[in-house]
Write an enzyme that holds these catalytic residues in place. Sequence first.
Site, PDB file in Angstrom:
ATOM      1  N   LYS A  66       3.527  -8.600  10.948  1.00  0.00           N
ATOM      2  CA  LYS A  66       3.038  -8.344   9.740  1.00  0.00           C
ATOM      3  C   LYS A  66       3.501 -10.005   9.297  1.00  0.00           C
ATOM      4  CE  LYS A  66       1.621  -5.621   5.474  1.00  0.00           C
ATOM      5  NZ  LYS A  66       1.748  -4.561   5.019  1.00  0.00           N
ATOM      6  N   ARG A 110      -0.982   3.072  13.556  1.00  0.00           N
ATOM      7  CA  ARG A 110       0.101   2.605  14.118  1.00  0.00           C
ATOM      8  C   ARG A 110      -0.381   3.119  15.224  1.00  0.00           C
ATOM      9  NH1 ARG A 110       1.513   2.489   9.736  1.00  0.00           N
ATOM     10  NH2 ARG A 110       3.645   3.262   8.794  1.00  0.00           N
ATOM     11  N   ARG A 157       0.760  -0.976   0.342  1.00  0.00           N
ATOM     12  CA  ARG A 157       0.123  -0.050  -0.334  1.00  0.00           C
ATOM     13  C   ARG A 157       0.591   1.131   0.161  1.00  0.00           C
ATOM     14  NH1 ARG A 157      -3.252   2.342   4.241  1.00  0.00           N
ATOM     15  NH2 ARG A 157      -5.007   3.453   3.460  1.00  0.00           N
TER      16      ARG A 157
END
Length: 328
Positions: free
Chosen positions: A191, A326, A125
């Site tokens: 992630k 975040r 992204r």
Amino acid sequence: MPEMSIQVDSAVIRCLADGRFHSGEALGALSGISRAGIWKRLQKLEQLGLAIESVRGKGYRIAGGLSLLDEPALRAAAELPADAFDLVLKETTVSTNADALAMIAGGLVRPLAVLAEYQSAGRGRRGRPWQSPFGSNLYLSLASRFSGGAAALEGVSLAVGVAVADVLAAGGLGERVQLKWPNDVLVGGRKLGGILVELAGEMDGVCMPVIGIGINGAMPAQAGAGIDQPWTDLGRELGAPPDRNQLAGELLASLLAVLDTFRAGGFDALRERWQQYDCCAGREVQLLLGDRRITGVARGVSAQGALLLDVEGEIQRFHGGEVSLRMA
């Protein structure tokens, strides 16, 4: 100039995929080149992110081997009719999303899936690079047709997150798999994968989203060093790298089913399922919106997929674009 895809020695890679040692002479015979020539060719393979191990007297190997893409195995794992989707497998490419966008330029009859062993310029992204070493992870793009234009696709990236999380949860991660708005797949705050949706077609008519999904399977350390955030892969989380054809087939089946649900009821039909995976619910987070930094408590998502934040007692909605999240 666009970055070009890299040519590979298919015969050598498929030989080394078994994880066993093979002599330089044997590998050279596969390609019709000398032992010295095969050494140079193996150096080029390392540029693709492959870790080639060399032991004197034994030869060369890829420790642990590779689970290479295979159409019959992938389609068997999907357990769908042969005409449910078209499938293109590539060894190397610039980007599977770019490939899919080019292939559907003239229209799209049925869903089109494009997968690659390696991407030379995979994208996340906001244009971030996506580490795509050869044969290590899953790089998949799916193009599909929707009527109603771009407006009918609000929340589609979150719907895709549900399809991905469902497969990973059923595949051994269970309740450890989480989604972080708008497009991250996490395990333990690290992630594991991401989603990138790009649109083609008519913005107010037949629209064709190209859904790009990257999932870390067995990320080599060298490639992982280029990732600028905490990450993990399925090999670490499950104790062994995944069968990539099984994972890809199950993921495509899940995606097609979720997209059918989305067509019928929009994201609202999948909202509760998404919120079951929400890693931020009830937690204080920071939202970066351009130069602004907004702090609030995450309260899930709206029926359209907007992030809901409790900012000093007021629920505010935030949509996509240049928004990123975040943890505070």
